[in-house]
Design an enzyme around this catalytic site. Structure first.
Site, short mmCIF file in Angstrom:
data_model
loop_
_atom_site.label_atom_id
_atom_site.label_comp_id
_atom_site.label_asym_id
_atom_site.label_seq_id
_atom_site.Cartn_x
_atom_site.Cartn_y
_atom_site.Cartn_z
CB SER A 7 -0.39 14.38 -47.85
OG SER A 7 0.65 14.56 -46.92
NE ARG A 102 4.32 22.96 -37.70
CZ ARG A 102 3.83 21.89 -38.31
NH1 ARG A 102 2.89 21.17 -37.74
NH2 ARG A 102 4.29 21.54 -39.50
CB SER A 146 6.06 22.27 -49.97
OG SER A 146 5.45 21.27 -49.17
CD GLN A 147 1.69 21.75 -44.61
OE1 GLN A 147 1.37 22.62 -43.80
NE2 GLN A 147 1.71 20.46 -44.29
CD GLU A 289 6.32 13.17 -45.63
OE1 GLU A 289 5.50 12.25 -45.64
OE2 GLU A 289 6.12 14.28 -46.15
CE LYS A 386 1.06 16.04 -37.10
NZ LYS A 386 0.09 17.15 -37.06
#
Length: 399
Positions: A7, A102, A146-147, A289, A386
């Site tokens: 992040s 998504r 929230s992104q 998460e 990832k």
């Protein structure tokens, strides 16, 4: 040692690429998600060079045409369209097949409200940048991610009028990630007003260059700390920050509630497992998460657990609630899938295949169970690349 925070790394890449002068990012995360962000910004005209330990960022004129590969990275799909809006020329976006499911529509609709030409409402889509963005006030429903808010804030200082983002809808999940965005913007000299609930206003102005060292990724600490919890052993994660906006810091409280001894020392965070795992009743809305790791522990606990407030993680790399219920249940867990969470009752687990659905957090949940239960085979452990390319080797060394 944990890899750097994904992040923070991806936010630092965007801010450095929009800054008024060159900057440096030290100890970045080297993973697929950050590689996709790096390549997307390079395609837009930014210079990003360096090795595993340090990257030098030099902002350049933003321009298209170019294509951005989002892979399975939500930050790339959501953070780069506002950057592309500042470019001249078309910028196309696409990603892995599952990524097309998504949500990104609220970000794109918000950009349209701010005067940006966007073709499409989900992947694949195209942003036709005009070299500048008017900016202004926009209302967005960020209850799915929230992104959506962070994406509109992170480039907003470069908009002519800045941006005033107002959320309308159910509570925003994962608020620590918005707090991280706001904190990093302020560190770059950007004025942000977040005094009112569900409102964030970024004033127009320069984004100052900043040399930054990335914190370790605390969410990636979850399986290692959980290893101590399920074995009754001890694990120390080095360089745990004393103060942070990362959601993973909640692991300290969660593991304490589950019966572990947790201590922040000069070396890092030390966790000792107890005589057994206690069940918990937790609202994980702000730290969704962490759900896969906590769910794995709850399935192994000696008393019931209820994990709530996490309906939004159905829209992550996979529908995590359905996947966790299916895979943990397949190993014998007594689990009930609810609309916004999972409930567990004590049960004896057994071996079997634990599928990962190309989701790094699912793979981490699987290895936690496998540390306590014989015969668990985690499918596609490589999906952890990832956010943690060396995960399998580090985990094997500990075991």
């Amino acid at each position: 040692m944990l890899p750097g925070s994904k992040s923070q790394t991806n936010r630092a890449l965007v801010l450095g690429s929009l800054a008024e002068a060159p900057s440096v990012v030290r100890r970045p995360l080297m993973s697929r998600d950050t590689a996709l962000m790096r390549e997307g910004l390079r395609g837009l005209g930014c210079s990003i060079d360096g090795d595993d330990a340090e990257w030098a960022l030099s902002p350049g004129p933003l321009s298209g045409p170019t294509e951005v590969d989002c892979g399975l990275a939500g930050t790339v799909m959501r953070f780069l369209p506002p950057v592309a809006a500042l470019a001249t020329g078309p910028v196309g976006f696409d990603g892995d097949p599952h990524m097309r499911q998504r949500p990104v529509g609220p970000v794109l609709e918000a950009l349209r409200t701010l005067g940006v030409q966007v073709e499409g409402g989900s992947l694949p889509f195209t942003v036709r940048g005009g070299g500048s963005v008017r900016g202004g006030t926009v209302v967005v429903d960020a209850s799915a991610s929230s992104q959506f808010v962070s994406a509109l804030l992170i480039a907003a200082a470069r908009f002519d009028e800045g941006v005033d983002v107002r959320h309308a809808g159910k509570p925003v999940p994962s608020l620590p990630h918005i707090e991280m965005t706001v904190a990093m913007l302020r560190e770059h000299g950007v004025e942000v007003d977040d005094a009112s609930v569900n409102r964030w206003a970024v004033a127009p102005g320069p984004i100052k260059a900043l040399d930054r060292t990335i914190e370790p990724d605390l969410s990636n600490a979850a399986p290692f700390l959980a290893l101590a919890a399920v074995t009754g052993g001890e694990v120390t994660v080095r360089d745990w920050p004393r103060s942070t906006t990362q959601a993973g810091d909640a692991l300290r409280e969660i593991l304490t509630l589950m019966g572990c001894s947790v201590e922040l020392t000069g070396e890092g965070l030390r966790v000792r497992g107890g005589d057994g795992l206690a069940g918990v009743d937790l609202d994980l809305h702000d730290v969704g998460e962490l759900t896969p790791a906590v769910a794995a522990l709850a399935a192994l606990a000696g008393s019931p657990s209820h994990l709530r407030g996490i309906g939004h993680i159905r829209g992550h790399e996979t529908d995590r609630l359905a996947a966790l219920a299916r895979e943990l249940g397949g190993l014998g867990a007594d689990v009930i899938e609810r609309a916004d969470g999972l409930s567990f009752r004590p049960a004896t687990l057994h071996g079997g295949v634990f599928r990962t659905y190309a989701d790094h957090r699912m793979a981490q949940a699987g290895v936690i169970v496998g540390a306590a239960v014989d015969g668990v085979l985690v499918e596609d452990i490589a999906t952890t690349s990832k956010t943690f390319p060396d995960f399998a080797d580090v985990w094997a060394a500990l075991l």
